[in-house]
Write an enzyme that holds these catalytic residues in place. Structure first.
Site, PDB file in Angstrom:
ATOM      1  N   VAL A   1       3.922   1.174   2.325  1.00  8.38           N
ATOM      2  CA  VAL A   1       3.777   0.060   3.266  1.00  8.38           C
ATOM      3  C   VAL A   1       4.209  -1.242   2.580  1.00  8.38           C
ATOM      4  O   VAL A   1       3.773  -1.525   1.462  1.00  8.38           O
ATOM      5  CB  VAL A   1       2.326  -0.054   3.782  1.00  8.38           C
ATOM      6  CG1 VAL A   1       2.218  -1.132   4.855  1.00  8.38           C
ATOM      7  CG2 VAL A   1       1.834   1.280   4.335  1.00  8.38           C
TER       8      VAL A   1
ATOM      9  N   LYS B   1       5.893   0.154   7.510  1.00  6.09           N
ATOM     10  CA  LYS B   1       5.576   1.446   6.896  1.00  6.09           C
ATOM     11  C   LYS B   1       6.812   2.318   6.877  1.00  6.09           C
ATOM     12  O   LYS B   1       7.322   2.693   7.953  1.00  6.09           O
ATOM     13  CB  LYS B   1       4.470   2.104   7.727  1.00  6.09           C
ATOM     14  CG  LYS B   1       3.785   3.273   7.094  1.00  6.09           C
ATOM     15  CD  LYS B   1       2.604   3.635   7.999  1.00  6.09           C
ATOM     16  CE  LYS B   1       1.690   4.650   7.414  1.00  6.09           C
ATOM     17  NZ  LYS B   1       0.493   4.829   8.224  1.00  6.09           N
TER      18      LYS B   1
ATOM     19  N   GLY C   1       0.427   5.270   1.357  1.00  5.77           N
ATOM     20  CA  GLY C   1      -0.369   6.283   2.048  1.00  5.77           C
ATOM     21  C   GLY C   1       0.266   7.645   1.875  1.00  5.77           C
ATOM     22  O   GLY C   1       1.287   7.782   1.199  1.00  5.77           O
TER      23      GLY C   1
ATOM     24  N   ASP D   1      -9.279  10.675  11.916  1.00  6.60           N
ATOM     25  CA  ASP D   1      -9.373  10.353  10.488  1.00  6.60           C
ATOM     26  C   ASP D   1      -9.951   8.952  10.305  1.00  6.60           C
ATOM     27  O   ASP D   1      -9.422   8.132   9.562  1.00  6.60           O
ATOM     28  CB  ASP D   1      -7.991  10.469   9.841  1.00  6.60           C
ATOM     29  CG  ASP D   1      -8.087  10.559   8.315  1.00  6.60           C
ATOM     30  OD1 ASP D   1      -9.167  10.936   7.805  1.00  6.60           O
ATOM     31  OD2 ASP D   1      -7.099  10.236   7.638  1.00  6.60           O
TER      32      ASP D   1
ATOM     33  N   PHE E   1       1.736   9.256   4.115  1.00 10.74           N
ATOM     34  CA  PHE E   1       2.971   9.381   4.902  1.00 10.74           C
ATOM     35  C   PHE E   1       4.090   8.437   4.486  1.00 10.74           C
ATOM     36  O   PHE E   1       5.193   8.533   4.985  1.00 10.74           O
ATOM     37  CB  PHE E   1       2.661   9.181   6.392  1.00 10.74           C
ATOM     38  CG  PHE E   1       1.669  10.179   6.901  1.00 10.74           C
ATOM     39  CD1 PHE E   1       2.068  11.479   7.205  1.00 10.74           C
ATOM     40  CD2 PHE E   1       0.338   9.844   7.038  1.00 10.74           C
ATOM     41  CE1 PHE E   1       1.154  12.412   7.649  1.00 10.74           C
ATOM     42  CE2 PHE E   1      -0.588  10.772   7.484  1.00 10.74           C
ATOM     43  CZ  PHE E   1      -0.183  12.070   7.797  1.00 10.74           C
TER      44      PHE E   1
ATOM     45  N   GLY F   1       0.817  -1.213   0.000  1.00 13.37           N
ATOM     46  CA  GLY F   1       0.000   0.000   0.000  1.00 13.37           C
ATOM     47  C   GLY F   1       0.845   1.254   0.000  1.00 13.37           C
ATOM     48  O   GLY F   1       2.055   1.215   0.255  1.00 13.37           O
TER      49      GLY F   1
HETATM   50  N1  ATP Z   1      -1.156  -3.374   9.086  1.00 15.07           N
HETATM   51  C1  ATP Z   1      -1.417  -3.507   7.807  1.00 15.07           C
HETATM   52  N2  ATP Z   1      -1.671  -4.712   7.292  1.00 15.07           N
HETATM   53  C2  ATP Z   1      -1.951  -4.866   5.987  1.00 15.07           C
HETATM   54  N3  ATP Z   1      -2.003  -3.844   5.116  1.00 15.07           N
HETATM   55  C3  ATP Z   1      -1.761  -2.613   5.567  1.00 15.07           C
HETATM   56  C4  ATP Z   1      -1.458  -2.371   6.922  1.00 15.07           C
HETATM   57  N4  ATP Z   1      -1.268  -1.054   7.091  1.00 15.07           N
HETATM   58  C5  ATP Z   1      -1.457  -0.493   5.895  1.00 15.07           C
HETATM   59  N5  ATP Z   1      -1.744  -1.414   4.964  1.00 15.07           N
HETATM   60  C6  ATP Z   1      -2.010  -1.193   3.531  1.00 15.07           C
HETATM   61  O1  ATP Z   1      -1.244  -0.085   3.123  1.00 15.07           O
HETATM   62  C7  ATP Z   1      -2.100   0.949   2.641  1.00 15.07           C
HETATM   63  C8  ATP Z   1      -1.539   2.289   3.028  1.00 15.07           C
HETATM   64  O2  ATP Z   1      -1.688   2.444   4.407  1.00 15.07           O
HETATM   65  P1  ATP Z   1      -1.378   3.802   5.157  1.00 15.07           P
HETATM   66  O3  ATP Z   1      -1.765   3.611   6.565  1.00 15.07           O
HETATM   67  O4  ATP Z   1       0.000   4.223   4.875  1.00 15.07           O
HETATM   68  O5  ATP Z   1      -2.263   4.864   4.446  1.00 15.07           O
HETATM   69  P2  ATP Z   1      -3.819   5.023   4.230  1.00 15.07           P
HETATM   70  O6  ATP Z   1      -4.542   4.312   5.316  1.00 15.07           O
HETATM   71  O7  ATP Z   1      -4.149   4.559   2.848  1.00 15.07           O
HETATM   72  O8  ATP Z   1      -4.068   6.552   4.302  1.00 15.07           O
HETATM   73  P3  ATP Z   1      -3.275   7.698   5.050  1.00 15.07           P
HETATM   74  O9  ATP Z   1      -2.016   7.876   4.309  1.00 15.07           O
HETATM   75  O10 ATP Z   1      -4.183   8.844   4.944  1.00 15.07           O
HETATM   76  O11 ATP Z   1      -3.064   7.222   6.448  1.00 15.07           O
HETATM   77  C9  ATP Z   1      -3.452   0.644   3.205  1.00 15.07           C
HETATM   78  O12 ATP Z   1      -4.462   1.160   2.415  1.00 15.07           O
HETATM   79  C10 ATP Z   1      -3.466  -0.867   3.282  1.00 15.07           C
HETATM   80  O13 ATP Z   1      -3.838  -1.389   2.035  1.00 15.07           O
END
Ligand code: ATP
Length: 457
Positions: free
Chosen positions: A172, A186, A167, A283, A169, A165
């Site tokens: 991931v 992350k 995000g 959020d 920030f 993923g």
């Molecule tokens: N613990 C986790 N286990 C599995 N997948 C994850 C996990 N954390 C994040 N992801 C994946 O990575 C993606 C990005 O996560 P991240 O928390 O960086 O950002 P976000 O939730 O999309 O939004 P934001 O950047 O606004 O926080 C998620 O949408 C998810 O698909």
């Protein structure tokens, strides 16, 4: 005269005799008279005292019996609560014997308070705060510190194939830690000093919050300029993906949606009520809800979370940093943040679960772009609610549940923050719905049937 005298004497003697014998006789009589009644009196007295004693003893025994009865009645009542819990747990376990479930689900659909049913049904906040996690146990109760090298190994040098993923920030990655644990790693963007402070704050906050309903921080890396956060891995990704992506996957069934709604409510309740100080997520949305292998939800994304300690007059004034379609009006317009802003966002997620619609969809006809504005006036009319339902559910839901969820959502998305419920009020209103859906869910459609045994921690 003499006679008289004699007679007199005699009389006198007699008199004397009489007078002498009278007392004797009297005494004798009196003695006889007093002896028998006193014996009787003694007997009567002793009988009556024995009787009194017996009566007293009977009263004593009766009183003892009475108090014992009321005590044992209390004990019985107390036990009945325990045993009814035990029996309902037993029913929950035996009524769904056909599938392998994760311990929390096995403990029932009724194990609504905790993630690991092997333990008690109810958890105190202190238990939650100190709840053991697989990693915490191994790491001696603390969040682990990783070197960059270790994480390079875990992610095969941050290989593209391990990206799960992206995000705001950072990126991931999926990685396998040295003890075999699969983790979401992350990698944060480099952001200078402010980013460093935010990183420290986030690690500090996340390492203090432990709940089965929150994605656990396993560790972090602050090696040279590298800043990474290591979370437990959630194999089914985000709720956003399962609810809204057009990919060809099985739509979430009603029972799973209810369970997700409850898990999330508990996560927010935990943050609001048991965070020390209270934590506002800020959020909360479908992308911050992650699903484990059993489609049990955990809340993540505390990058924006704020603690209540920064409150001024019970509210936090801050730069608005949320997501359109989820933002409470008072927060969007004035930046005033309370736990009630999370309740509003939670209401938006409930509406998504109910309708299958995204919070903002400009492709829809005018008047239907913003989910909350479109839904709110419809949430009080039964027919309108039934029209709003996600068509992908194909009628597989209970109308009563639907109306109940609509009512909860309507309260959560009220424009006036003070009229919105607390998450602590939302949780108990969802529990009976999930319980019922569990029993219904043991029929063909529920995902819980296909669950594989796995610990939540
Ligand atoms: N613990 C986790 N286990 C599995 N997948 C994850 C996990 N954390 C994040 N992801 C994946 O990575 C993606 C990005 O996560 P991240 O928390 O960086 O950002 P976000 O939730 O999309 O939004 P934001 O950047 O606004 O926080 C998620 O949408 C998810 O698909």
């Amino acid at each position: 005269m003499e006679v008289n005298t004699t007679a007199e004497k005699h009389h006198t003697h007699h008199k004397c005799h009489l007078s002498h014998s009278q007392p004797y006789n009297h005494h004798h009589h009196h003695h006889n008279h007093g002896n028998f009644p006193s014996k009787y009196t003694l007997i009567i007295l002793s009988i009556s005292s024995v009787m009194l004693l017996v009566i007293f003893l009977i009263i004593l025994i009766l009183r003892r019996l009475k108090s014992f009865k009321s005590y044992s009645g209390k004990t019985y009542r107390e036990n009945s609560i325990i045993s009814s819990n035990t029996s309902s747990r037993f029913i929950a376990q035996t009524s769904m014997p056909t599938f392998n479930s994760s311990p929390d689900v096995k403990g029932g659909c009724l194990n609504l308070q905790g993630g690991d049913s092997g333990r008690s049904l109810l958890k105190t906040p202190a238990e939650i705060l100190t709840a053991p996690s697989r990693y915490r146990r191994g790491g001696g109760g603390a969040v682990q510190v990783f070197s960059y090298k270790e994480l390079e190994v875990a992610t095969e040098k941050f290989s593209e194939v391990n990206v799960i993923g992206q995000g705001v920030f950072g990126v991931v990655y999926r990685g396998i830690l040295r003890d075999g644990t699969v983790a979401a790693i992350k990698m944060l963007h480099r952001e200078g000093r402010q980013g460093e402070r935010a990183f420290r704050l986030e690690v500090d906050l996340l390492s203090r919050l432990h709940s089965p309903y929150l994605v656990e921080l396993l560790g972090y890396c602050a090696d040279q300029h590298h800043r990474l956060l290591i979370f437990e891995y959630m194999p089914n990704g985000t709720l956003q993906h399962h609810l809204h992506s057009t990919n060809d996957h099985k739509p979430l069934d009603w029972g799973t949606r209810l369970r997700i709604a409850l898990d999330c409510a508990k996560a927010l309740e935990f943050l609001h009520e048991h965070g020390i100080p209270p934590v506002i997520h800020r959020d909360f949305k479908c992308t911050s809800i992650l699903l484990d292998q059993n489609f049990r939800a955990k809340v993540s994304d505390f990058g924006l979370a704020k603690t209540g300690s920064e409150k001024i007059n019970g509210q936090i004034s801050t730069r608005v940093l949320g997501t359109t379609g989820y933002l409470a009006p008072e927060y969007a317009s004035t930046g005033q943040l309370t736990t009630k802003s999370d309740v509003y966002s939670y209401g938006a997620v409930l509406l998504e679960l109910l309708t299958g619609r995204v919070p903002v969809d400009t492709k829809r006809p005018p008047g239907e772009h913003v989910l909350i504005s479109w839904a709110l006036p419809r949430l009080t009319t039964r027919e309108k609610i039934l029209e709003m339902v996600d068509p992908s559910l194909r009628g597989q839901y209970s109308n009563r549940d639907l109306i109940q969820i609509a009512a909860i959502a309507a309260m959560c998305v009220q424009p006036e923050a003070e009229y919105r419920p607390l998450m602590a009020d939302v949780v108990p209103s969802l529990i009976p719905l999930v319980k019922n859906s569990c029993y219904v869910g043991s029929s063909s459609t529920s995902r819980f049937q296909n669950q594989i045994a796995s610990p939540r921690y």
